[in-house]
Design a protein around this motif. Structure first.
Motif, PDB file in Angstrom:
ATOM      1  N   LEU A  94     -22.121 -37.394  -9.731  1.00 50.19           N
ATOM      2  CA  LEU A  94     -20.973 -36.687 -10.294  1.00 50.19           C
ATOM      3  C   LEU A  94     -20.332 -35.713  -9.312  1.00 50.19           C
ATOM      4  CD1 LEU A  94     -22.284 -35.865 -13.899  1.00 50.19           C
ATOM      5  CD2 LEU A  94     -20.855 -37.786 -13.176  1.00 50.19           C
ATOM      6  N   CYS A 131     -13.643 -35.186 -17.052  1.00 50.05           N
ATOM      7  CA  CYS A 131     -14.934 -34.780 -17.609  1.00 50.05           C
ATOM      8  C   CYS A 131     -15.489 -35.803 -18.590  1.00 50.05           C
ATOM      9  CB  CYS A 131     -14.828 -33.409 -18.260  1.00 50.05           C
ATOM     10  SG  CYS A 131     -13.868 -33.374 -19.801  1.00 50.05           S
ATOM     11  N   ALA A 134     -18.222 -37.692 -17.127  1.00 58.98           N
ATOM     12  CA  ALA A 134     -19.508 -36.994 -17.143  1.00 58.98           C
ATOM     13  C   ALA A 134     -20.163 -37.103 -18.521  1.00 58.98           C
ATOM     14  CB  ALA A 134     -19.313 -35.536 -16.751  1.00 58.98           C
TER      15      ALA A 134
END
Length: 263
Positions: A94, A131, A134
């Motif tokens: 990430l 995001c 993630a």
């Protein structure tokens, strides 16, 4: 195959920070004190501002000094970036995502500021745009990582995500923004950024300027030679002056490039 996806909780310090930012009589000391009370966040903020992107290395010794130099918007964005990253696994897979988020947030926030537009929504939109990736990684890492690595574009990626999980990272990112109480301009930009980046057509939502800054930041980061062409397509849709927009874009990008070159 649909799976249950869990969104990370809104960190308490960021909830309090958001409440501070909404106060009409906000002062810099309140923001400094809040961040300083969270030792891990304060340490992360102090580490982040040594980046050449902020130009403060050697000039600050405390959070209060950092807030004084940068102002509440950028220091709060750093706090949100830190809180966002800490809500997910700290893994190399990430790292590139968060580095892009930092640069995109800076570009969008500073472009909005240069255009005398509300910059907080733009900066946080840049931070939160990816995001959702993630979120998918933290919930289904073994299944998602090969998908993330193999997709050549985000347009292709969201189609695979929808086929595999029944939802895509843009929608997940928007839902996380909503659950964390971020502004409508942020939510709308995160939800529609992939579509806007590929079609250069703005959705019928409020705060469309954030969507414009999102696709221009993406263009600056991936295909800067196409900037003028993209501006000519998206600016009229948001009733933004093309000349002023291009001037601000180049000014902001040049300052960031100069900071990186000096480093």
């Amino acid at each position: 195959m649909k799976i249950e996806l869990n969104l990370p909780a809104h960190p308490q310090t960021l909830i309090q920070l958001g409440e501070l930012l909404r106060k009409p009589d906000l002062n810099l000391g309140d923001v400094s004190q809040l961040i300083e009370k969270d030792l891990s966040l304060a340490a992360a903020v102090m580490n982040t501002i040594t980046s050449p992107l902020y130009g403060l290395k050697g000039r600050v010794q405390s959070v209060q000094q950092a807030v004084t130099f940068l102002g509440t918007r950028e220091i709060s964005a750093i706090a949100y970036e830190t809180g966002l990253r800490s809500s997910f696994p700290q893994v190399p897979e990430l790292h590139a995502l968060w580095e892009r988020a930092r640069m995109r947030g800076l570009l969008m926030g500073r472009m909005a500021q240069a255009l005398s537009m509300e910059a907080w929504s733009a900066h946080t939109a840049g931070l939160f745009e990816e995001c959702g990736k993630a979120v998918l990684y933290s919930n289904a890492g073994e299944q998602y990582l090969p998908i993330l690595r193999s997709a050549r574009t985000d347009g292709a990626l969201i189609q695979i995500e929808q086929d595999t999980f029944g939802i895509d990272h843009a929608e997940l990112g928007a839902r996380l923004c909503e659950s964390w109480g971020l502004p409508d301009g942020t939510v709308n930009s995160v939800r529609h950024h992939v579509m806007v980046n590929f079609t250069h057509r703005l959705p019928p939502v409020s705060h469309r300027y954030v969507c414009v800054l999102s696709t221009l930041a993406d263009t600056l980061m991936t295909a800067p030679d196409e900037l003028e062409a993209v501006v000519s397509k998206v600016a009229p849709q948001a009733m933004m002056d093309q000349t002023s927009l291009l001037r601000s874009l180049h000014k902001v990008k040049d300052k960031i490039d100069d900071a990186l070159a000096d480093a």
